[in-house]
Enzyme design. Structure first.
Site, PDB file in Angstrom:
ATOM      1  N   PRO A   2       0.836  -1.216   0.000  1.00 16.29           N
ATOM      2  CA  PRO A   2       0.000   0.000   0.000  1.00 16.29           C
ATOM      3  C   PRO A   2       0.869   1.263   0.000  1.00 16.29           C
ATOM      4  CG  PRO A   2      -0.653  -1.510   1.752  1.00 16.29           C
ATOM      5  CD  PRO A   2       0.625  -2.032   1.182  1.00 16.29           C
ATOM      6  N   GLU A   3       0.533   2.215  -0.854  1.00 15.25           N
ATOM      7  CA  GLU A   3       1.229   3.497  -0.903  1.00 15.25           C
ATOM      8  C   GLU A   3       0.244   4.571  -0.432  1.00 15.25           C
ATOM      9  OE1 GLU A   3       3.217   4.074  -4.707  1.00 15.25           O
ATOM     10  OE2 GLU A   3       3.469   1.926  -4.974  1.00 15.25           O
ATOM     11  N   HIS A  94      -5.125 -15.035   8.696  1.00 19.18           N
ATOM     12  CA  HIS A  94      -3.906 -14.271   8.969  1.00 19.18           C
ATOM     13  C   HIS A  94      -4.168 -13.018   9.813  1.00 19.18           C
ATOM     14  CE1 HIS A  94      -1.774 -16.893   6.278  1.00 19.18           C
ATOM     15  NE2 HIS A  94      -2.727 -16.716   5.373  1.00 19.18           N
ATOM     16  N   ARG A 113       1.805 -11.592   5.298  1.00 17.34           N
ATOM     17  CA  ARG A 113       3.262 -11.643   5.468  1.00 17.34           C
ATOM     18  C   ARG A 113       3.716 -11.232   6.871  1.00 17.34           C
ATOM     19  NH1 ARG A 113       5.887 -11.037   0.421  1.00 17.34           N
ATOM     20  NH2 ARG A 113       7.828 -11.232   1.574  1.00 17.34           N
ATOM     21  N   ARG A 156      21.463  17.027  -6.336  1.00 13.44           N
ATOM     22  CA  ARG A 156      21.467  15.599  -6.003  1.00 13.44           C
ATOM     23  C   ARG A 156      21.754  14.754  -7.242  1.00 13.44           C
ATOM     24  NH1 ARG A 156      20.586  14.339  -1.002  1.00 13.44           N
ATOM     25  NH2 ARG A 156      19.926  16.093   0.255  1.00 13.44           N
TER      26      ARG A 156
END
Ligand SMILES: [Zn+2]
Length: 278
Positions: A2-3, A94, A113, A156
């Site tokens: 998820p972002e 889970h 996970r 950068r």
């Protein structure tokens, strides 16, 4: 994983259903989900209190509690925070943690996970949650101006894709939305950040905000694990332009899309629309 748009969607879906309901009990099925204090202490501090607000920073969800505490949740790879109105719905296999609100339903943290995390901190004190403490600018906030973006990029030599993924610079972008933003702006992921022209930076700044906003409108991207706070799939996977589409035609020019490892992540790009050499 998820972002920002997925976490924001979870926040918006949970907000109307988890506030002002006293927590009657907490079950922890995966001890290591609780990071910064023993699980029993975590439970004792939560029981009897209600969530009074739910905000987001980057990919973190911040549940403000009565009494000056804050519950910090991170879904990591496969975590889901889902509200169930009835406790009679069987627990998913889970399930890592359950917050019960008496007869008012429950909030479950499901995680195949098991990399997801929960931290309980004094409100606003994020020193014990390193990733949150060091988070960069929120890309959909007013603070993310073009000037601010130029400062982050200035001098950068790092690849622009790496910079976009660096949570200490910009909070909440991950692999999907970095690739989609770079495609929308017509910038190759391996260009060095400092090589971008003022015009390219402006395009990328706009693209980041547009892509994130659009993804939130579509409730995020579900490939496999991600669900909203009501357990539904997002639909932005149907709107993606290039992410996960290696070998398919570029939607803009028809050239075959390519991918390459950049910053350890599979990065998708169009070799025609996103030139390696400007
Ligand atoms: Zn193209």
């Amino acid at each position: 994983m998820p972002e920002l748009p997925e976490v924001e969607t979870v926040r918006r879906s949970l907000l109307p259903v988890v506030l002002a309901k006293p927590i009657s009990s907490v079950d922890i099925f995966t001890e290591r989900i609780v990071q910064n204090r023993p699980a029993d202490e975590f439970r004792d501090l939560l029981v009897g209190r209600s969530f009074v607000d739910l905000t987001r920073r980057g990919k973190y969800l911040l549940f403000a509690l009565e009494g000056g505490w804050e519950l910090v949740a991170h879904l990591r790879m496969t975590g889901r925070l889902i509200y169930y109105s009835s406790p009679s719905i069987p627990l998913a296999k889970h399930t890592s943690a359950v917050f019960r609100f008496g007869a008012e339903g429950e909030l479950r943290f499901e995680d195949v996970r098991k990399f997801g995390t929960l931290d309980l901190v004094p409100a606003g004190d994020y020193r014990s949650v390193k990733g949150l403490y060091t988070l960069g600018v929120e890309p959909l906030s007013e603070a993310f101006t073009l000037d601010r973006f130029q400062e982050l990029v200035h001098g950068r030599k790092t690849k622009i894709k790496s910079l976009l993924l660096d949570q200490t610079k910009i909070a909440g972008l991950g692999n999907i939305y970095a690739d989609e933003s770079l495609f929308m702006a017509g910038i190759h992921p391996e260009r060095s950040a400092e090589s971008l022209t003022a015009e390219e930076l402006e395009r990328l700044h706009t693209a980041i905000r547009e892509v994130l906003q659009l993804a939130i409108e579509h409730q995020g991207t579900t490939f496999r694990d991600y669900r909203t706070g009501f357990g539904r799939e997002g639909s932005f996977q149907n709107q993606l332009q290039i992410y996960g589409k290696k070998g398919e035609e570029c939607p803009r020019c028809g050239v075959s899309l390519q991918y390459r490892k950049v910053a350890g992540r599979t990065s998708h790009f169009c070799p025609h629309c996103q030139r390696e050499q400007p």
